[in-house]
Enzyme design. Structure first.
Site, PDB file in Angstrom:
ATOM      1  N   TYR A  80      33.477  54.425  41.088  1.00 43.32           N
ATOM      2  CA  TYR A  80      32.734  54.449  42.351  1.00 43.32           C
ATOM      3  C   TYR A  80      31.980  53.140  42.562  1.00 43.32           C
ATOM      4  O   TYR A  80      32.042  52.542  43.639  1.00 43.32           O
ATOM      5  CB  TYR A  80      31.754  55.621  42.373  1.00 43.32           C
ATOM      6  CG  TYR A  80      30.798  55.555  43.545  1.00 43.32           C
ATOM      7  CD1 TYR A  80      31.244  55.832  44.838  1.00 43.32           C
ATOM      8  CD2 TYR A  80      29.461  55.188  43.376  1.00 43.32           C
ATOM      9  CE1 TYR A  80      30.388  55.755  45.927  1.00 43.32           C
ATOM     10  CE2 TYR A  80      28.598  55.107  44.456  1.00 43.32           C
ATOM     11  CZ  TYR A  80      29.064  55.388  45.719  1.00 43.32           C
ATOM     12  OH  TYR A  80      28.220  55.300  46.798  1.00 43.32           O
ATOM     13  N   LYS A 119      32.043  50.068  45.587  1.00 45.05           N
ATOM     14  CA  LYS A 119      30.908  49.616  46.386  1.00 45.05           C
ATOM     15  C   LYS A 119      30.573  48.148  46.130  1.00 45.05           C
ATOM     16  O   LYS A 119      30.157  47.434  47.050  1.00 45.05           O
ATOM     17  CB  LYS A 119      29.692  50.511  46.125  1.00 45.05           C
ATOM     18  CG  LYS A 119      29.863  51.918  46.681  1.00 45.05           C
ATOM     19  CD  LYS A 119      30.197  51.899  48.173  1.00 45.05           C
ATOM     20  CE  LYS A 119      30.338  53.290  48.764  1.00 45.05           C
ATOM     21  NZ  LYS A 119      30.637  53.266  50.221  1.00 45.05           N
ATOM     22  N   SER A 161      31.954  63.885  60.160  1.00 44.42           N
ATOM     23  CA  SER A 161      31.933  65.349  60.137  1.00 44.42           C
ATOM     24  C   SER A 161      30.713  65.929  59.449  1.00 44.42           C
ATOM     25  O   SER A 161      30.455  67.131  59.550  1.00 44.42           O
ATOM     26  CB  SER A 161      33.205  65.881  59.461  1.00 44.42           C
ATOM     27  OG  SER A 161      33.287  65.442  58.121  1.00 44.42           O
ATOM     28  N   SER A 200      27.566  50.745  52.552  1.00 45.02           N
ATOM     29  CA  SER A 200      27.765  50.531  51.134  1.00 45.02           C
ATOM     30  C   SER A 200      26.920  51.560  50.392  1.00 45.02           C
ATOM     31  O   SER A 200      27.002  52.750  50.653  1.00 45.02           O
ATOM     32  CB  SER A 200      27.384  49.096  50.760  1.00 45.02           C
ATOM     33  OG  SER A 200      27.504  48.873  49.387  1.00 45.02           O
TER      34      SER A 200
END
Length: 280
Positions: free
Chosen positions: A153, A157, A19, A139
């Site tokens: 976060y 990853k 989006s 990634s």
């Protein structure tokens, strides 16, 4: 009902998080290459640009199994296959580990890791049956480095990196490639979400000084020459999707390559000093 015209020879791609940002730019770039492109996101109203360019859109939430299953079934029913899956959906929510609610930590893992893994599970039977396919996992340089206030976060990853490396070997006998793309500073919504969440969660209390400094530094990076538009990453993803033998990893743009190179070259303590400056 499947028709002969829908089962064209054009390659078929499914892109999540389409989006905005990298996902949207990638969908438009593959459409220019005459691919059949399905852009997936929670809000289809934000993907009108994909439809206008000749692509298709799907309402898909990578934390909702039914929507993922429905999307994959719809594409394979119409085209008989999915040639490339681009696992792009993800976000970064920052704040001190001490202060981030565990529900928010779990949500990051649900979106950034488990959603990616589940959608991969759903497309693999078709790819194995076809004897070919390509999984491109978005990634981050955050899967190679680390930052203050970004522990959750970065944990997601790092997980994506390990998952992808294991999967690459696992799927090699089935002629399915697994590629990691590691974006660096990119001008998307990600930066604002990350820096604003750091202030929201840790802007008061023992980590307030770090949160304010991180917010300011992230804002400057977003408007600096080292930050690139999402189309730069999209071009890398298109290359990874179309070359005969892709590399296992692509860091992009140039700033990302430099940062990943520094991580390889510098000892941990010196890297700590460099990265600590983000929150000073």
């Amino acid at each position: 009902m499947t028709t002969s015209s829908s089962r064209s020879s054009r390659p078929v791609a499914l892109i999540t998080g389409a989006s905005s940002g990298i996902g949207l730019a990638t969908a438009l770039a593959l459409l220019k290459k005459d691919w059949v492109v399905y852009g997936a996101a929670r809000r289809t109203d934000r993907m009108t640009e994909i439809e206008a360019a000749g692509g298709r859109t799907l309402e898909m939430d990578v934390t909702d199994d039914a929507s993922m299953q429905s999307g994959v079934d719809g594409i394979t029913g119409a085209h008989g296959r999915i040639d490339v899956l681009v696992n792009n959906a993800g976000y970064g929510s920052y704040g001190s580990l001490e202060e981030v609610p565990l529900d928010e930590a779990r949500r990051q893992f649900e979106v950034n890791v488990f959603g990616l893994a589940r959608l991969t599970q759903l497309v693999l039977p078709g790819m194995r049956a076809a004897g070919r396919g390509r999984i491109i996992n978005i990634s981050s340089i955050g899967g190679r480095i680390y930052e203050p206030l970004g522990s959750w976060y970065h944990a997601t990853k790092f997980a994506v990196e390990g998952l992808s490396d294991s999967l690459r070997i696992e799927l090699a006998p089935h002629n399915i490639d697994v590629v990691i793309v590691q974006p660096g500073p990119i001008r998307t919504e990600w930066n604002a979400i990350a820096r604003d969440s750091a202030l929201e969660i840790s802007g008061d209390g023992p980590y307030a000084a770090q949160a304010r400094a991180l917010h300011g530094n992230y804002h400057r990076v977003d408007h600096s020459p080292m930050s690139a538009p999402p189309e730069k990453v999209a071009a890398t993803i298109v290359r990874a999707a179309t070359v005969r033998r892709p590399r296992t990893r692509y860091a992009t743009p140039v700033a990302a390559k430099l940062i990943v190179g520094a991580r390889r070259a510098l000892p941990d303590r010196l890297m700590d000093v460099v990265l600590a400056r983000l929150a000073q």
